[in-house]
Design an enzyme around this catalytic site. Structure first.
Site, mmCIF file in Angstrom:
data_model
loop_
_atom_site.group_PDB
_atom_site.id
_atom_site.type_symbol
_atom_site.label_atom_id
_atom_site.label_comp_id
_atom_site.label_asym_id
_atom_site.label_seq_id
_atom_site.Cartn_x
_atom_site.Cartn_y
_atom_site.Cartn_z
ATOM 1 N N CYS A 142 22.904 -2.726 15.932
ATOM 2 C CA CYS A 142 22.002 -2.222 16.967
ATOM 3 C C CYS A 142 21.505 -3.359 17.853
ATOM 4 C CB CYS A 142 20.809 -1.530 16.311
ATOM 5 S SG CYS A 142 19.590 -0.895 17.495
ATOM 6 N N ASP A 180 0.814 -1.209 0.000
ATOM 7 C CA ASP A 180 0.000 0.000 0.000
ATOM 8 C C ASP A 180 0.855 1.270 0.000
ATOM 9 O OD1 ASP A 180 -2.433 1.503 0.306
ATOM 10 O OD2 ASP A 180 -1.988 1.708 2.424
#
Length: 408
Positions: free
Chosen positions: A317, A274
């Site tokens: 991270c 989308d």
């Protein structure tokens, strides 16, 4: 072939009956400028259902979104329900959902949605002062009162629904007001979507700062967690917890690869997501190619693998296996330029540093028993070895991937 398990249909294309200031999809009208009004033909919808269900497996999901999908009319959706019955396999479960601003829903709509077991996502940005700031009519009229009536109608009729709230500069400082409003007026099932758009080459003024969004997530998390056992559903937090417990998030932003959440526009054009209804990501047209052939388009695999190209900082991270770089829609720097790291990186670091200890405590409590899936989780962890492939699907060994963060 990447087999899709969900299809997102745009029965009225980008057309809508209100003019939300922050709407990212209204600009898609430029892709279909030859036609001022966009409506999906019934034969296109029937073909989508007929070709999708055999690809989807035992559980299939078809969602309807826009623009505003109810502009296509109730009779169209009655036909959609009939096609579900006609084309589904005998043991196949086919779930329907409808994302709507609610303005066209009346008693007839609500009765239909209940009878056909649609999950309704109702777009509402909180109490009137929050909602009406950006969600207004084309004549600049407020819309909250009409949406609130629809929300009450859905509750009274027993239609399953959740609320979708766009987090903007206009409500990011009101997490408690939003939580209290939706726990009393809504269904107890909430989604909060942070808004970041680029307008005239810079971050739009209605976009919250990452710091403000981080503070919002922290306050909302504490409200959700309560005394240690959440009693409401907030999509981000529930999906983070599922990811912690089962290694894979139900939501694609926190997965190592983008999902094949195929979008079918009103004219049959198919896109991988989308957020990326763009000429460069057009996979084909349903009327010309057929869905099975579209799923074999190499561009779909290219799209799914893009999340492997995040910033090198992401690989190092601590929170990588709970974040996986976020949705590529948000890969922007502070100035709104394309980047390989999420604009919301700081926000999610703030949230995870705050939330992780309490999520681990909840993990330990559920592993000890008292949850319907406790025995499953116990068996899952007992079956995993450090050198096994990580269940998240990254292709890495467990010890180099989710293991350090997610194993009890």
């Amino acid at each position: 072939m990447i087999r899709p398990t969900s299809l997102l249909v745009k029965p009225a294309g980008p057309d809508c009956n209100i003019a939300c200031r922050y709407c990212f999809y209204s600009g898609k009208k430029e892709l279909f400028a030859a036609m001022p009004r966009h409506r999906m033909p019934e034969e296109t919808m029937e073909k989508a259902i007929r070709e999708f269900l055999p690809l989807a497996g035992p559980t299939a999901h078809i969602g309807f979104q826009g623009g505003e999908p109810t502009l296509r009319g109730l009779d169209f959706f009655r036909q959609v329900a009939a096609w579900r019955k006609k084309y589904r396999a005998p043991t196949q479960e086919v779930q329907f959902s409808l994302q709507t601003n609610g303005l066209l829903l009346d008693e007839a709509w609500v009765q239909f949605l209940r009878e056909e077991n649609f999950l309704v996502g109702l777009s509402v940005d909180g109490p009137a002062a929050c909602h009406d700031r950006y969600r207004r009519g084309f004549d600049d009229s407020p819309t909250h009162a009409r949406v609130a009536r629809t929300m009450a109608l859905l509750k009274e009729a027993g239609v399953e629904f959740n609320t979708l709230t766009v987090v903007t500069a206009g409500n990011v400082d009101q997490p408690r007001e939003l939580f209290d409003y939706f726990t009393t007026q809504g269904s107890g099932y909430m989604q909060f979507i942070p808004c970041v758009e680029v307008v005239d080459g810079k971050i739009a003024d209605y976009t919250p700062t990452p710091q403000a969004l981080g503070e919002f997530w922290i306050a909302l998390f504490d409200l959700w967690m309560g005394e240690g056992q959440p009693t409401t559903y907030i999509r981000l937090f529930d999906e983070l917890f599922v990811s912690l417990m089962e290694f894979t998030s139900p939501g694609c932003p926190q997965r190592p690869r983008c999902a094949a959440n195929l979008v079918v526009e009103h004219n049959g054009d198919v896109y991988p997501c989308d957020f990326f209804v763009e000429p460069g990501w057009l996979l084909g047209n349903l009327q010309e190619t057929g869905l099975a052939a579209i799923c074999e388009n190499p561009l779909l695999e290219t799209f799914a693998a893009r999340k492997l190209q995040t910033d090198p900082d992401c690989a190092a991270c601590r929170w990588r296996s709970l974040c996986w770089g976020d949705c590529p829609k948000y890969w922007l720097d502070a100035e709104g330029r394309p980047a390989r790291k999420s604009y919301w990186c700081e926000s999610y670091r703030m949230l995870l540093e705050h939330a992780y200890p309490r999520l681990k405590a909840l993990q330990a409590a559920f592993l000890a028993g008292g949850h319907p899936r406790s025995a499953y989780w116990q068996r899952l962890y007992a079956s995993l070895g450090r050198n096994d492939a990580c269940p998240c699907g990254s292709g890495l060994k467990l010890k180099k991937c989710c293991g350090p963060l997610k194993l009890p």
